[in-house]
Motif scaffolding. Structure first.
Motif, PDB file in Angstrom:
ATOM      1  N   ALA A  18      45.070  85.647   9.882  1.00  0.00           N
ATOM      2  CA  ALA A  18      46.142  84.338   9.431  1.00  0.00           C
ATOM      3  C   ALA A  18      47.232  84.595   9.206  1.00  0.00           C
ATOM      4  CB  ALA A  18      45.589  83.263   9.321  1.00  0.00           C
ATOM      5  N   VAL A  19      47.578  85.194   7.836  1.00  0.00           N
ATOM      6  CA  VAL A  19      48.875  85.562   7.734  1.00  0.00           C
ATOM      7  C   VAL A  19      49.229  86.340   8.749  1.00  0.00           C
ATOM      8  CG1 VAL A  19      50.011  86.695   6.017  1.00  0.00           C
ATOM      9  CG2 VAL A  19      48.558  85.393   5.335  1.00  0.00           C
ATOM     10  N   ALA A  20      49.596  87.582   8.971  1.00  0.00           N
ATOM     11  CA  ALA A  20      49.372  87.803   9.868  1.00  0.00           C
ATOM     12  C   ALA A  20      50.302  87.404  11.323  1.00  0.00           C
ATOM     13  CB  ALA A  20      49.220  89.326  10.400  1.00  0.00           C
ATOM     14  N   LEU A  21      49.483  86.658  11.945  1.00  0.00           N
ATOM     15  CA  LEU A  21      49.567  85.528  13.232  1.00  0.00           C
ATOM     16  C   LEU A  21      50.652  84.820  12.611  1.00  0.00           C
ATOM     17  CD1 LEU A  21      45.750  85.551  14.477  1.00  0.00           C
ATOM     18  CD2 LEU A  21      47.331  86.924  15.598  1.00  0.00           C
ATOM     19  N   HIS A  22      50.374  83.889  11.293  1.00  0.00           N
ATOM     20  CA  HIS A  22      51.566  83.147  11.282  1.00  0.00           C
ATOM     21  C   HIS A  22      53.284  83.909  11.140  1.00  0.00           C
ATOM     22  CE1 HIS A  22      54.361  81.947   8.082  1.00  0.00           C
ATOM     23  NE2 HIS A  22      54.100  80.663   8.511  1.00  0.00           N
ATOM     24  N   ALA A  23      53.378  85.275  11.045  1.00  0.00           N
ATOM     25  CA  ALA A  23      54.127  85.934  10.700  1.00  0.00           C
ATOM     26  C   ALA A  23      54.902  85.915  12.348  1.00  0.00           C
ATOM     27  CB  ALA A  23      54.277  87.429   9.530  1.00  0.00           C
ATOM     28  N   ARG A  24      54.066  86.350  12.908  1.00  0.00           N
ATOM     29  CA  ARG A  24      54.728  86.136  14.038  1.00  0.00           C
ATOM     30  C   ARG A  24      55.083  85.590  15.158  1.00  0.00           C
ATOM     31  NH1 ARG A  24      51.002  91.745  17.608  1.00  0.00           N
ATOM     32  NH2 ARG A  24      51.230  93.166  15.432  1.00  0.00           N
ATOM     33  N   GLY A  25      54.443  83.791  14.468  1.00  0.00           N
ATOM     34  CA  GLY A  25      54.988  82.957  14.900  1.00  0.00           C
ATOM     35  C   GLY A  25      53.933  82.439  16.113  1.00  0.00           C
ATOM     36  N   LEU A  26      52.582  82.022  15.721  1.00  0.00           N
ATOM     37  CA  LEU A  26      51.411  81.771  16.807  1.00  0.00           C
ATOM     38  C   LEU A  26      51.606  80.809  16.047  1.00  0.00           C
ATOM     39  CD1 LEU A  26      49.457  82.353  18.859  1.00  0.00           C
ATOM     40  CD2 LEU A  26      47.895  82.854  16.948  1.00  0.00           C
ATOM     41  N   PHE A  27      51.990  80.349  14.678  1.00  0.00           N
ATOM     42  CA  PHE A  27      50.875  79.007  14.723  1.00  0.00           C
ATOM     43  C   PHE A  27      52.456  78.459  12.873  1.00  0.00           C
ATOM     44  CE2 PHE A  27      48.117  81.196  13.075  1.00  0.00           C
ATOM     45  CZ  PHE A  27      47.592  81.471  11.359  1.00  0.00           C
ATOM     46  N   THR A  28      52.410  77.034  12.907  1.00  0.00           N
ATOM     47  CA  THR A  28      53.403  76.778  11.817  1.00  0.00           C
ATOM     48  C   THR A  28      52.261  76.565  10.151  1.00  0.00           C
ATOM     49  OG1 THR A  28      53.270  74.742  11.772  1.00  0.00           O
ATOM     50  CG2 THR A  28      55.362  76.197  12.799  1.00  0.00           C
TER      51      THR A  28
END
Length: 128
Positions: free
Chosen positions: A39-49
């Protein structure tokens, strides 16, 4: 790739309810840490806030409670994983069908794997 400590700290600040101690998030099982890191990695890629994540997580927890989850804290990362799956499907990264297909394949592989051995997915695990 190791988890960026600052990214983990940002997540624990932005998402209420993450089990933590003075050093940061705490996990009872390795898969919980892996779900957190994804989740942290996908947040860092801008998938969600993080506000979007927190709202979706709250909705998943409410759904589980309505279905009888006692909310003792032991299922927190199951809700986290459900949120991760929901958001990646809603964002078009994958589909719920693909997620279910891999979950079923994993179950098949686990069933045939002796205790203590690594689980390896094989093409036949994806057969229905």
């Amino acid at each position: 790739m190791p988890l960026d400590p600052q990214a983990a700290q940002n997540a624990t600040s932005a998402v209420p309810g993450i089990p933590r101690d003075a050093d940061g998030p705490v996990f009872r099982e390795p898969w919980e840490a892996q779900a957190f890191a994804m989740a942290v990695a996908l947040h860092a890629r801008g998938l969600f806030t993080w506000p979007e994540w927190a709202a979706t997580l709250a909705d998943e927890i409410k759904r589980a409670q309505a279905a009888g989850d006692a909310d003792t804290g032991e299922t927190y990362y199951r809700h986290w994983l459900a949120t991760l799956e929901r958001l990646i499907a809603e964002k078009g990264v994958t589909t719920f069908e693909t997620l279910h297909r891999y979950r079923d394949a994993w179950d098949h592989a686990a069933d045939r794997t002796p205790h203590g051995s690594p689980i390896v997915l094989k093409p036949e695990d994806f057969a229905s």
